[in-house]
Design an enzyme around this catalytic site. Structure first.
Site, PDB file in Angstrom:
ATOM      1  N   GLU A 303       0.789  -1.233   0.000  1.00 41.25           N
ATOM      2  CA  GLU A 303       0.000   0.000   0.000  1.00 41.25           C
ATOM      3  C   GLU A 303       0.824   1.287   0.000  1.00 41.25           C
ATOM      4  O   GLU A 303       0.488   2.223   0.733  1.00 41.25           O
ATOM      5  CB  GLU A 303      -0.934  -0.029   1.214  1.00 41.25           C
ATOM      6  CG  GLU A 303      -0.225   0.026   2.593  1.00 41.25           C
ATOM      7  CD  GLU A 303       0.147  -1.318   3.177  1.00 41.25           C
ATOM      8  OE1 GLU A 303       0.321  -2.278   2.402  1.00 41.25           O
ATOM      9  OE2 GLU A 303       0.274  -1.423   4.417  1.00 41.25           O
ATOM     10  N   HIS A 327      -8.050  -3.980  -1.229  1.00 42.48           N
ATOM     11  CA  HIS A 327      -7.354  -4.058   0.058  1.00 42.48           C
ATOM     12  C   HIS A 327      -6.303  -2.942   0.163  1.00 42.48           C
ATOM     13  O   HIS A 327      -6.276  -2.199   1.151  1.00 42.48           O
ATOM     14  CB  HIS A 327      -6.716  -5.444   0.186  1.00 42.48           C
ATOM     15  CG  HIS A 327      -5.886  -5.646   1.411  1.00 42.48           C
ATOM     16  ND1 HIS A 327      -6.364  -6.293   2.535  1.00 42.48           N
ATOM     17  CD2 HIS A 327      -4.606  -5.298   1.704  1.00 42.48           C
ATOM     18  CE1 HIS A 327      -5.411  -6.327   3.455  1.00 42.48           C
ATOM     19  NE2 HIS A 327      -4.337  -5.733   2.982  1.00 42.48           N
ATOM     20  N   GLU A 328      -5.463  -2.832  -0.837  1.00 42.17           N
ATOM     21  CA  GLU A 328      -4.387  -1.816  -0.764  1.00 42.17           C
ATOM     22  C   GLU A 328      -4.971  -0.412  -0.747  1.00 42.17           C
ATOM     23  O   GLU A 328      -4.475   0.460  -0.030  1.00 42.17           O
ATOM     24  CB  GLU A 328      -3.394  -1.984  -1.918  1.00 42.17           C
ATOM     25  CG  GLU A 328      -2.789  -3.375  -2.097  1.00 42.17           C
ATOM     26  CD  GLU A 328      -2.280  -4.027  -0.820  1.00 42.17           C
ATOM     27  OE1 GLU A 328      -1.891  -3.305   0.122  1.00 42.17           O
ATOM     28  OE2 GLU A 328      -2.281  -5.270  -0.747  1.00 42.17           O
ATOM     29  N   HIS A 331      -6.055   0.539   2.640  1.00 45.30           N
ATOM     30  CA  HIS A 331      -4.934   0.950   3.500  1.00 45.30           C
ATOM     31  C   HIS A 331      -4.690   2.469   3.441  1.00 45.30           C
ATOM     32  O   HIS A 331      -4.010   3.009   4.322  1.00 45.30           O
ATOM     33  CB  HIS A 331      -3.637   0.254   3.077  1.00 45.30           C
ATOM     34  CG  HIS A 331      -3.386  -1.078   3.717  1.00 45.30           C
ATOM     35  ND1 HIS A 331      -3.391  -1.265   5.086  1.00 45.30           N
ATOM     36  CD2 HIS A 331      -3.063  -2.285   3.180  1.00 45.30           C
ATOM     37  CE1 HIS A 331      -3.091  -2.541   5.343  1.00 45.30           C
ATOM     38  NE2 HIS A 331      -2.890  -3.177   4.206  1.00 45.30           N
ATOM     39  N   GLU A 350      -3.839  -4.181   9.312  1.00 39.75           N
ATOM     40  CA  GLU A 350      -4.279  -5.250   8.403  1.00 39.75           C
ATOM     41  C   GLU A 350      -5.708  -5.735   8.680  1.00 39.75           C
ATOM     42  O   GLU A 350      -6.449  -6.055   7.758  1.00 39.75           O
ATOM     43  CB  GLU A 350      -3.297  -6.435   8.455  1.00 39.75           C
ATOM     44  CG  GLU A 350      -1.887  -6.109   7.977  1.00 39.75           C
ATOM     45  CD  GLU A 350      -1.808  -5.630   6.526  1.00 39.75           C
ATOM     46  OE1 GLU A 350      -2.788  -5.775   5.781  1.00 39.75           O
ATOM     47  OE2 GLU A 350      -0.746  -5.093   6.155  1.00 39.75           O
ATOM     48  N   ASP A 407       8.881  -9.370   9.978  1.00 43.02           N
ATOM     49  CA  ASP A 407       8.798  -9.819   8.591  1.00 43.02           C
ATOM     50  C   ASP A 407       8.931 -11.335   8.458  1.00 43.02           C
ATOM     51  O   ASP A 407       9.060 -11.855   7.353  1.00 43.02           O
ATOM     52  CB  ASP A 407       9.923  -9.178   7.753  1.00 43.02           C
ATOM     53  CG  ASP A 407       9.612  -7.740   7.398  1.00 43.02           C
ATOM     54  OD1 ASP A 407       8.458  -7.460   7.034  1.00 43.02           O
ATOM     55  OD2 ASP A 407      10.516  -6.896   7.494  1.00 43.02           O
ATOM     56  N   TYR A 415      -4.874 -10.210   9.983  1.00 43.49           N
ATOM     57  CA  TYR A 415      -5.829  -9.936   8.910  1.00 43.49           C
ATOM     58  C   TYR A 415      -7.215 -10.453   9.269  1.00 43.49           C
ATOM     59  O   TYR A 415      -8.202  -9.715   9.247  1.00 43.49           O
ATOM     60  CB  TYR A 415      -5.408 -10.642   7.614  1.00 43.49           C
ATOM     61  CG  TYR A 415      -4.163 -10.092   6.957  1.00 43.49           C
ATOM     62  CD1 TYR A 415      -2.899 -10.395   7.435  1.00 43.49           C
ATOM     63  CD2 TYR A 415      -4.249  -9.277   5.836  1.00 43.49           C
ATOM     64  CE1 TYR A 415      -1.759  -9.904   6.825  1.00 43.49           C
ATOM     65  CE2 TYR A 415      -3.104  -8.785   5.214  1.00 43.49           C
ATOM     66  CZ  TYR A 415      -1.865  -9.109   5.715  1.00 43.49           C
ATOM     67  OH  TYR A 415      -0.739  -8.613   5.114  1.00 43.49           O
TER      68      TYR A 415
HETATM   69  N1  BES Z   1       0.901  -4.513   3.778  1.00 36.75           N
HETATM   70  C1  BES Z   1       0.690  -5.799   3.223  1.00 36.75           C
HETATM   71  C2  BES Z   1       1.947  -6.473   2.748  1.00 36.75           C
HETATM   72  C3  BES Z   1       2.975  -6.691   3.846  1.00 36.75           C
HETATM   73  C4  BES Z   1       2.598  -7.224   5.063  1.00 36.75           C
HETATM   74  C5  BES Z   1       4.300  -6.388   3.628  1.00 36.75           C
HETATM   75  C6  BES Z   1       3.546  -7.421   6.059  1.00 36.75           C
HETATM   76  C7  BES Z   1       5.250  -6.575   4.608  1.00 36.75           C
HETATM   77  C8  BES Z   1       4.873  -7.096   5.845  1.00 36.75           C
HETATM   78  C9  BES Z   1      -0.314  -5.752   2.075  1.00 36.75           C
HETATM   79  O1  BES Z   1      -1.337  -4.835   2.280  1.00 36.75           O
HETATM   80  C10 BES Z   1      -0.965  -7.118   1.983  1.00 36.75           C
HETATM   81  O2  BES Z   1      -1.604  -7.483   2.918  1.00 36.75           O
HETATM   82  N2  BES Z   1      -0.779  -7.846   0.864  1.00 36.75           N
HETATM   83  C11 BES Z   1      -1.358  -9.162   0.667  1.00 36.75           C
HETATM   84  C12 BES Z   1      -2.631  -9.096  -0.105  1.00 36.75           C
HETATM   85  C13 BES Z   1      -3.840  -8.830   0.731  1.00 36.75           C
HETATM   86  C14 BES Z   1      -5.074  -8.779  -0.154  1.00 36.75           C
HETATM   87  C15 BES Z   1      -4.058  -9.838   1.821  1.00 36.75           C
HETATM   88  C16 BES Z   1      -0.384 -10.045  -0.111  1.00 36.75           C
HETATM   89  O3  BES Z   1       0.781  -9.674  -0.277  1.00 36.75           O
HETATM   90  O4  BES Z   1      -0.748 -11.099  -0.570  1.00 36.75           O
HETATM   91 ZN    ZN Z   2      -2.591  -5.270   3.902  1.00 36.35          ZN
END
Ligand code: BES
Ligand code: ZN
Length: 634
Positions: A303, A327-328, A331, A350, A407, A415
């Site tokens: 995001e 989703h993004e 955010h 999240e 990470d 989520y």
């Molecule tokens: N912010 C997250 C990606 C993220 C989370 C990066 C934790 C680093 C650490 C992003 O918004 C996300 O959740 N992406 C998901 C898709 C979402 C629809 C669940 C993904 O990468 O699959």
């Molecule tokens: Zn996310």
């Protein structure tokens, strides 16, 4: 880690003559809210806070380095003598004051996860709060964890290399020396010099969309982010990148050969934006563009403000995976406008985003689609809760302060349990009140950060209105601080899924798929069907499915992933070439990690995993190889 050095002296002042003798004055540390402490930063916010970062970087693809300067502006507390920044794998050349005179600095002790503190010292303690500025000349390491340098073969065009950054959670410090904590918001601007024929894009306003020629070769691109953001949202991509507008405020960036497909997939961007505004209040970042990256990008979406970074795996050709963009976009409010103060509170980002995503999908694509997405998410949560066990603190929304790498994995609990929490509020309090609360929440905390306890205080004041009985009845405390899923969680129900589940059960029992009409099935129904088949499934059964429905040849990444995960968990030899091809075709964590995890869990799969990983590892992002090295090379 260093502790706040400042101390205040209590008990001095004019003691009244008639009072009993006072104990001698004692020095005590000022009360620091332990929930606010981010143990992943070296910054000492009570002493000094970075308020602005100004980058001037040249991108050197041959050396795999960003080289240049970061000018830091910071606010010092009275008496402070130093600013502590975060760095990781940065080569610091010099630190100079605004008169270009060298300043005293040192890189302190650190560790592999957090990197090293960069301590910049001032000759005199600040007299009153003071604003200071200094310039750091530095270069990044080719191993910078935030940066992935792609060879031309890893791009669609195949001719030019590509670079992108990924800051979340604690990676920004490996390309920018700053205070890298989500609770420390900063504005930024940048000048990025790239080779001729390439374009730089950032999570900011583009001041020179087409670049300006630089003497001696290359093009300079300038950017400005005037709203303060947490540093994990500073983002850059460089490559053969073109832009196509969608609406007046929206558009897509992609490699030229991918641009039309991306624009067609995301035609709804303006509609999404308007639906979100009607729901949670005005969009505060002016433009919303989506950058479709090469397949090595490790997330479905990220995001970055004004410019969501997206994996090409969400381009299915039929718009069936666009909920990642929803989703993004969500955010932009939950996460970017109102940010988790520490990574222990990431459910505030999240979980609330996932809830908004469901609500927006309902508005945009109907209740049935939203219920299917919710049911898929809930099933993932139940699997994860079972895997972690009923007493695991990792299943709490407000996570304990363990120091585990934020990470380390994509964490389903933030989520899906987070989203379930808001769903529960909606069921008990009603949409109208919850929606009014959320609108107010985004207004009250705009451009601020908050902890889970601060969120609870706000909820008490503005939604529960001090009604302690209601709070107890809703088991709010259990939701926020206890493991597992509380009993008053609602259950998502989808009629379409009920049919799919019946067909899956019949297939498990009898091996028949006569009723299965895949032509009419949506992506989500396929996902449900495949995740409802309990592994291991027999080779005969999987043969039937693959022969009939050509699952190994599916181009929809979510359906293909669900099929290959089932194949891997069933030790299905004929599926191995497709697993190998898929793992070599993209580097999205959500797909790559579970497939490798499934493979290494069996004697059958471990050598397969090792063989494939040896081949594909060089194409993966550092954040992914860090996780997979631990998993596979044990
Ligand atoms: N912010 C997250 C990606 C993220 C989370 C990066 C934790 C680093 C650490 C992003 O918004 C996300 O959740 N992406 C998901 C898709 C979402 C629809 C669940 C993904 O990468 O699959
Ligand atoms: Zn996310």
């Amino acid at each position: 880690m260093r502790l706040v050095a400042a101390a205040v002296v209590l008990g001095s002042g004019a003691a009244q003559a008639q009072e009993p003798p006072q104990p001698p004055p004692v020095a005590v540390a000022p009360a620091i809210d332990p929930d606010l402490v981010d143990r992943f930063t070296f910054a000492v916010p009570a002493q000094a806070r970075v308020t602005h970062v100004s980058l001037d970087l040249r991108i050197d693809f041959a050396e795999k380095r960003a080289i240049g300067t970061a000018r830091i502006r910071a606010q010092l507390a009275r008496g402070a003598t130093e600013v502590v920044l975060d760095t990781r794998d940065l080569e610091i050349e010099s630190v100079t004051n605004p008169n270009a005179q060298p300043m005293t600095f040192m890189l302190g002790e650190g560790d592999a996860l957090r990197g090293k503190p960069l301590i910049v010292s001032f000759p005199e303690p600040a007299k009153g709060t003071a604003t200071v500025a200094f310039t750091i000349a530095y270069r990044t390491s080719p191993a910078s964890a935030a940066l992935q340098w792609l060879a031309p073969e890893q791009t669609a065009g195949g001719k030019l290399p590509y670079l992108f950054s990924q800051g979340q959670a604690i990676l920004t410090r490996s390309w920018i020396p700053t205070q890298d904590s989500p609770g420390l918001r900063q504005t930024y601007d940048a000048r990025i010099v790239v080779p001729d024929g390439m374009r730089a894009v950032m999570s900011a306003e583009a001041l020179t969309p087409d670049g300006e020629p630089v003497e001696g070769g290359g093009m300079a691109f300038r950017f400005r982010m005037p709203q303060s953001i947490p540093p994990y949202l500073i983002a850059l991509a460089v490559g053969d990148i073109s832009h196509k507008p969608i609406g007046t405020r929206t558009g897509v960036y992609a490699e030229p050969s991918r641009l039309d497909a991306a624009a067609a997939e995301f035609v709804d961007l303006d509609r999404m934006l308007s639906a979100a505004e009607a729901f949670v209040g005005s969009y505060r970042w002016r433009r919303y563009d989506v950058l479709v990256l090469p397949p090595a990008f490790p997330y479905g979406g990220m995001e970055n403000p004004r410019l969501t970074f997206a994996s090409p795996t969400i381009i299915a050709g039929d718009r069936s995976l666009t909920s990642v963009v929803v989703h993004e976009l969500a955010h932009s409010w939950a996460g970017n406008l109102v940010t988790n103060a520490t990574w222990r509170d990431s459910w505030l980002n999240e979980g609330l985003t996932t809830y908004l995503e469901l609500r927006l999908n309902e508005t945009l694509y109907g209740a049935e689609r939203a219920r299917m997405l919710e049911a898929l998410g809930r099933a993932e949560l139940m699997d994860e809760l079972a895997r972690l066990g009923p007493r695991s603190a990792a299943t709490q929304l407000h996570r304990p302060d363990t120091g585990d790498d934020p990470d380390a994995s994509l964490d389903v609990v933030s989520y899906e349990k987070g989203s379930a929490f808001f769903r529960m509020l909606e069921a008990n309090i009603g949409r109208e009140r919850l929606d009014a609360y959320l609108k107010g929440y985004f207004t009250r905390f705009a451009f601020k950060t908050l902890t889970t306890p601060a969120f609870l205080a706000d909820l008490r004041e503005h939604l529960l209105a001090g009604d302690a009985a209601l709070e107890a009845r809703l088991t709010i405390g259990e939701w926020l601080s206890a493991p597992g899923l509380p009993a008053n969680a609602t259950t998502p129900r989808s009629e379409a899924f009920a049919t799919v589940e019946a067909i899956a059960s019949a297939f498990v029992l009898e091996g028949t798929v006569d009723e299965l009409d895949p032509a009419t099935w949506s992506t989500q129904e396929w996902q449900r069907f495949l995740t409802k088949l309990p592994p291991p499934m027999s080779t005969e059964k999987l043969d039937i499915l693959d022969a009939r429905y050509q699952l190994s040849k599916k181009t929809n990444s979510e359906v293909l992933f669900a099929w290959l995960k089932l194949a891997a968990a069933s030790q299905y030899d004929p599926g191995v070439p497709a697993i190998e091809a898929f793992l070599g075709s993209m580097g999205r964590r959500k797909f790559v990690e579970p497939l490798f995890t499934t493979l290494v869990a069996t004697e059958w799969g471990r050598p397969i995993a090792q063989r494939i990983y040896a081949k594909v590892r060089p194409t993966y992002h550092p954040v992914l190889t860090a996780a997979l090295d631990r998993l596979i090379n044990r």
